[in-house]
Design a protein around this motif. Structure first.
Motif, PDB file in Angstrom:
ATOM      1  N   ALA A  62      27.210   5.173 -13.661  1.00  0.00           N
ATOM      2  CA  ALA A  62      26.457   4.237 -14.492  1.00  0.00           C
ATOM      3  C   ALA A  62      24.946   4.371 -14.291  1.00  0.00           C
ATOM      4  O   ALA A  62      24.179   4.115 -15.223  1.00  0.00           O
ATOM      5  CB  ALA A  62      26.896   2.808 -14.194  1.00  0.00           C
ATOM      6  N   ILE A  63      24.517   4.784 -13.101  1.00  0.00           N
ATOM      7  CA  ILE A  63      23.078   4.872 -12.833  1.00  0.00           C
ATOM      8  C   ILE A  63      22.530   6.254 -13.164  1.00  0.00           C
ATOM      9  O   ILE A  63      21.491   6.383 -13.827  1.00  0.00           O
ATOM     10  CB  ILE A  63      22.780   4.516 -11.367  1.00  0.00           C
ATOM     11  N   THR A  64      23.192   7.319 -12.720  1.00  0.00           N
ATOM     12  CA  THR A  64      22.615   8.667 -12.854  1.00  0.00           C
ATOM     13  C   THR A  64      23.489   9.641 -13.627  1.00  0.00           C
ATOM     14  O   THR A  64      22.983  10.673 -14.069  1.00  0.00           O
ATOM     15  CB  THR A  64      22.359   9.265 -11.468  1.00  0.00           C
ATOM     16  N   GLN A  65      24.795   9.368 -13.741  1.00  0.00           N
ATOM     17  CA  GLN A  65      25.748  10.312 -14.335  1.00  0.00           C
ATOM     18  C   GLN A  65      25.685  11.687 -13.655  1.00  0.00           C
ATOM     19  O   GLN A  65      25.900  12.724 -14.285  1.00  0.00           O
ATOM     20  CB  GLN A  65      25.493  10.457 -15.835  1.00  0.00           C
ATOM     21  N   GLY A  66      25.373  11.678 -12.354  1.00  0.00           N
ATOM     22  CA  GLY A  66      25.305  12.924 -11.601  1.00  0.00           C
ATOM     23  C   GLY A  66      23.936  13.561 -11.574  1.00  0.00           C
ATOM     24  O   GLY A  66      23.736  14.571 -10.895  1.00  0.00           O
ATOM     25  N   GLY A  67      22.978  13.009 -12.298  1.00  0.00           N
ATOM     26  CA  GLY A  67      21.638  13.600 -12.374  1.00  0.00           C
ATOM     27  C   GLY A  67      20.699  13.064 -11.311  1.00  0.00           C
ATOM     28  O   GLY A  67      21.114  12.290 -10.442  1.00  0.00           O
ATOM     29  N   PRO A  68      19.428  13.501 -11.380  1.00  0.00           N
ATOM     30  CA  PRO A  68      18.876  14.468 -12.349  1.00  0.00           C
ATOM     31  C   PRO A  68      19.420  15.876 -12.110  1.00  0.00           C
ATOM     32  O   PRO A  68      19.502  16.316 -10.970  1.00  0.00           O
ATOM     33  CB  PRO A  68      17.369  14.400 -12.090  1.00  0.00           C
ATOM     34  N   GLY A  69      19.781  16.537 -13.187  1.00  0.00           N
ATOM     35  CA  GLY A  69      20.479  17.812 -13.060  1.00  0.00           C
ATOM     36  C   GLY A  69      21.854  17.576 -12.478  1.00  0.00           C
ATOM     37  O   GLY A  69      22.691  16.897 -13.081  1.00  0.00           O
ATOM     38  N   SER A  70      22.096  18.103 -11.295  1.00  0.00           N
ATOM     39  CA  SER A  70      23.346  17.845 -10.570  1.00  0.00           C
ATOM     40  C   SER A  70      23.048  17.343  -9.163  1.00  0.00           C
ATOM     41  O   SER A  70      23.866  17.508  -8.262  1.00  0.00           O
ATOM     42  CB  SER A  70      24.194  19.123 -10.503  1.00  0.00           C
ATOM     43  N   GLY A  90       0.769  -1.232   0.000  1.00  0.00           N
ATOM     44  CA  GLY A  90       0.000   0.000   0.000  1.00  0.00           C
ATOM     45  C   GLY A  90       0.800   1.282   0.000  1.00  0.00           C
ATOM     46  O   GLY A  90       0.246   2.349   0.279  1.00  0.00           O
ATOM     47  N   ILE A  91       2.085   1.223  -0.306  1.00  0.00           N
ATOM     48  CA  ILE A  91       2.925   2.424  -0.349  1.00  0.00           C
ATOM     49  C   ILE A  91       2.952   2.941  -1.780  1.00  0.00           C
ATOM     50  O   ILE A  91       3.128   2.155  -2.727  1.00  0.00           O
ATOM     51  CB  ILE A  91       4.351   2.124   0.143  1.00  0.00           C
ATOM     52  N   PRO A  92       2.744   4.236  -1.990  1.00  0.00           N
ATOM     53  CA  PRO A  92       2.739   4.763  -3.364  1.00  0.00           C
ATOM     54  C   PRO A  92       4.099   4.625  -4.034  1.00  0.00           C
ATOM     55  O   PRO A  92       5.139   4.531  -3.368  1.00  0.00           O
ATOM     56  CB  PRO A  92       2.350   6.237  -3.183  1.00  0.00           C
ATOM     57  N   ALA A  93       4.070   4.604  -5.360  1.00  0.00           N
ATOM     58  CA  ALA A  93       5.291   4.451  -6.141  1.00  0.00           C
ATOM     59  C   ALA A  93       6.224   5.635  -5.927  1.00  0.00           C
ATOM     60  O   ALA A  93       5.781   6.772  -5.743  1.00  0.00           O
ATOM     61  CB  ALA A  93       4.957   4.300  -7.624  1.00  0.00           C
ATOM     62  N   GLN A  94       7.532   5.351  -5.955  1.00  0.00           N
ATOM     63  CA  GLN A  94       8.562   6.369  -5.769  1.00  0.00           C
ATOM     64  C   GLN A  94       9.313   6.583  -7.082  1.00  0.00           C
ATOM     65  O   GLN A  94       9.373   5.710  -7.941  1.00  0.00           O
ATOM     66  CB  GLN A  94       9.541   5.938  -4.672  1.00  0.00           C
ATOM     67  N   LEU A  95       9.925   7.765  -7.205  1.00  0.00           N
ATOM     68  CA  LEU A  95      10.721   8.067  -8.388  1.00  0.00           C
ATOM     69  C   LEU A  95      12.174   7.628  -8.252  1.00  0.00           C
ATOM     70  O   LEU A  95      12.922   7.654  -9.229  1.00  0.00           O
ATOM     71  CB  LEU A  95      10.664   9.575  -8.688  1.00  0.00           C
ATOM     72  N   TRP A  96      12.600   7.288  -7.054  1.00  0.00           N
ATOM     73  CA  TRP A  96      13.928   6.760  -6.783  1.00  0.00           C
ATOM     74  C   TRP A  96      15.014   7.671  -7.349  1.00  0.00           C
ATOM     75  O   TRP A  96      15.147   8.805  -6.937  1.00  0.00           O
ATOM     76  CB  TRP A  96      14.053   5.326  -7.315  1.00  0.00           C
ATOM     77  N   VAL A  97      15.811   7.181  -8.307  1.00  0.00           N
ATOM     78  CA  VAL A  97      16.934   7.961  -8.822  1.00  0.00           C
ATOM     79  C   VAL A  97      16.500   9.024  -9.826  1.00  0.00           C
ATOM     80  O   VAL A  97      17.348   9.765 -10.347  1.00  0.00           O
ATOM     81  CB  VAL A  97      17.988   7.043  -9.481  1.00  0.00           C
ATOM     82  N   PHE A  98      15.207   9.127 -10.098  1.00  0.00           N
ATOM     83  CA  PHE A  98      14.719  10.108 -11.066  1.00  0.00           C
ATOM     84  C   PHE A  98      14.168  11.362 -10.399  1.00  0.00           C
ATOM     85  O   PHE A  98      13.551  12.188 -11.072  1.00  0.00           O
ATOM     86  CB  PHE A  98      13.638   9.468 -11.952  1.00  0.00           C
ATOM     87  N   HIS A  99      14.398  11.520  -9.099  1.00  0.00           N
ATOM     88  CA  HIS A  99      13.951  12.712  -8.384  1.00  0.00           C
ATOM     89  C   HIS A  99      15.106  13.227  -7.533  1.00  0.00           C
ATOM     90  O   HIS A  99      15.797  12.434  -6.869  1.00  0.00           O
ATOM     91  CB  HIS A  99      12.739  12.413  -7.504  1.00  0.00           C
ATOM     92  N   PRO A 100      15.348  14.545  -7.506  1.00  0.00           N
ATOM     93  CA  PRO A 100      16.495  15.081  -6.747  1.00  0.00           C
ATOM     94  C   PRO A 100      16.451  14.761  -5.262  1.00  0.00           C
ATOM     95  O   PRO A 100      17.517  14.603  -4.638  1.00  0.00           O
ATOM     96  CB  PRO A 100      16.402  16.594  -6.987  1.00  0.00           C
ATOM     97  N   ALA A 101      15.273  14.636  -4.675  1.00  0.00           N
ATOM     98  CA  ALA A 101      15.180  14.415  -3.232  1.00  0.00           C
ATOM     99  C   ALA A 101      15.499  12.979  -2.835  1.00  0.00           C
ATOM    100  O   ALA A 101      15.883  12.726  -1.680  1.00  0.00           O
ATOM    101  CB  ALA A 101      13.793  14.795  -2.724  1.00  0.00           C
ATOM    102  N   THR A 102      15.339  12.032  -3.750  1.00  0.00           N
ATOM    103  CA  THR A 102      15.516  10.620  -3.407  1.00  0.00           C
ATOM    104  C   THR A 102      16.698   9.974  -4.110  1.00  0.00           C
ATOM    105  O   THR A 102      16.976   8.794  -3.878  1.00  0.00           O
ATOM    106  CB  THR A 102      14.239   9.832  -3.744  1.00  0.00           C
ATOM    107  N   VAL A 103      17.404  10.712  -4.958  1.00  0.00           N
ATOM    108  CA  VAL A 103      18.454  10.074  -5.750  1.00  0.00           C
ATOM    109  C   VAL A 103      19.621   9.623  -4.877  1.00  0.00           C
ATOM    110  O   VAL A 103      20.114   8.488  -5.028  1.00  0.00           O
ATOM    111  CB  VAL A 103      18.916  11.013  -6.884  1.00  0.00           C
ATOM    112  N   ILE A 104      20.086  10.458  -3.951  1.00  0.00           N
ATOM    113  CA  ILE A 104      21.225  10.058  -3.112  1.00  0.00           C
ATOM    114  C   ILE A 104      20.854   8.916  -2.167  1.00  0.00           C
ATOM    115  O   ILE A 104      21.612   7.935  -2.051  1.00  0.00           O
ATOM    116  CB  ILE A 104      21.788  11.274  -2.356  1.00  0.00           C
ATOM    117  N   PRO A 105      19.698   8.958  -1.455  1.00  0.00           N
ATOM    118  CA  PRO A 105      19.324   7.774  -0.664  1.00  0.00           C
ATOM    119  C   PRO A 105      19.200   6.505  -1.498  1.00  0.00           C
ATOM    120  O   PRO A 105      19.543   5.412  -1.017  1.00  0.00           O
ATOM    121  CB  PRO A 105      17.969   8.177  -0.061  1.00  0.00           C
ATOM    122  N   SER A 106      18.737   6.619  -2.747  1.00  0.00           N
ATOM    123  CA  SER A 106      18.631   5.436  -3.603  1.00  0.00           C
ATOM    124  C   SER A 106      20.006   4.887  -3.952  1.00  0.00           C
ATOM    125  O   SER A 106      20.233   3.667  -3.950  1.00  0.00           O
ATOM    126  CB  SER A 106      17.870   5.785  -4.883  1.00  0.00           C
TER     127      SER A 106
END
Length: 312
Positions: free
Chosen positions: A248-256, A157-173
């Motif tokens: 290999a996963i983000t190349q520093g993104g999204p953005g920086s 029942g947990i909503p989907a996450q953007l993981w490495v595609f969102h600036p707020a969650t990319v580093i924890p991912s």
């Protein structure tokens, strides 16, 4: 007769002394190859890097000596300052989580139960995989629509996450990937420490009626602390210079949003071809690693003297 006999030892010494002074040490044939390798592989590259950092040098143009201008430029570079923050956050999380989970796994696998050897082998498999293969698999798992992680979240029942595609969650991912890969290394190091602990303290604690938490807190944890320090030092040095997984996963993104010092250094040197400024980043990055290692060594030394003073 006595004068001649007295002068003979002096003459003999004067004849022997020059021979000893001119005779080369017998170990030089063994030292020279190692010295050549150290100069060629370690000393010369660093001297050349420092020289490049003092020049403005872009690929295809001549070098211009600018002194400390490249280093002064770093202090006003918002992208570099942001990369330092990302590096510190990524390093701290990538050290603490594997230490905690690896210690817990070591305590569990130290117990005797059926299939322990097989489960140990399965648990250490992530650290044997290649970083690029790991990055490709986790990139598919992180996919917002097709990834298995969001599917597992939907089951509870947990909503989907953007993981490495969102600036707020990319580093924890990315830290999740790092933790998954290197927790087994911490487990192996701590397992070695647990195997070296004598059984007498545990027998005494059992007679005194100590709980499981008390045994771990007052016996196991202090005795494995040197092994945890070694594991933390290894993880810190490895995490602070992590490159392959992130690139290999983000190349520093999204953005920086996930651009660490290593990724920014790569972009400056090999995307913008600014070798002088990239060399200055490399020198500062090296000094940061040395500083973090010195802080950990200082903390370990303080801990050692505290233990000696308390008599433990």
């Amino acid at each position: 007769m006595s004068a001649s006999t007295q002068s003979t030892p002096g003459a003999a010494q004067s004849d022997v002394a020059p021979e000893k002074e001119l005779r080369p040490p017998s170990y030089w044939p063994f030292v020279v190859p190692a010295l050549v390798v150290v100069i060629a592989i370690i000393i010369f590259p660093w001297v050349f890097t420092i020289w490049m950092s003092l020049n403005e040098w872009k690929v295809g143009s001549s070098t211009t000596f600018v002194g400390l201008s490249n280093y002064l430029r770093l202090t006003s570079d918002p992208r570099f300052i942001e990369a330092v923050g990302h590096t510190l956050v990524y390093t701290i999380l990538s050290v603490l989580l594997p230490l905690v989970l690896g210690t817990f796994a070591a305590v569990v696998f130290h117990q005797k139960f059926p299939g322990r050897g097989f489960l140990r082998g399965v648990f250490i498999m992530p650290m044997m995989a290649t970083p690029v293969a790991i990055a490709l698999v986790w990139t598919m798992m992180f996919h917002p629509q097709l990834g298995v992680l969001n599917y597992l979240l939907s089951l509870v029942g947990i909503p989907a996450q953007l993981w490495v595609f969102h600036p707020a969650t990319v580093i924890p991912s990315l830290v999740l990937v790092e933790t998954w890969q290197w927790t087994p290394l911490v487990m192996l190091i701590v397992l070695g420490g647990l195997a070296a602990i004598p059984t007498e303290p545990y027998e005494s604690a059992q007679i005194d009626g100590a709980s499981i938490w008390q045994v771990f807190r007052f016996i196991t944890l202090p005795l494995i602390m040197p092994f945890l320090f070694i594991a933390g030092m290894i993880r810190m040095i490895d995490a602070v210079k992590s490159f392959d997984i992130i690139f290999a996963i983000t190349q520093g993104g999204p953005g920086s949003a996930s651009e660490t010092i290593n990724i920014y250094l790569y972009s400056v040197a090999f995307s913008y071809y600014d070798l002088g400024y990239g060399s200055a980043i490399a020198v500062v990055f090296f000094l940061l690693i040395v500083l973090l290692a010195a802080v950990m060594l200082y903390a370990r030394q303080r801990m050692l003297w505290t233990e000696i003073a308390s008599g433990t």
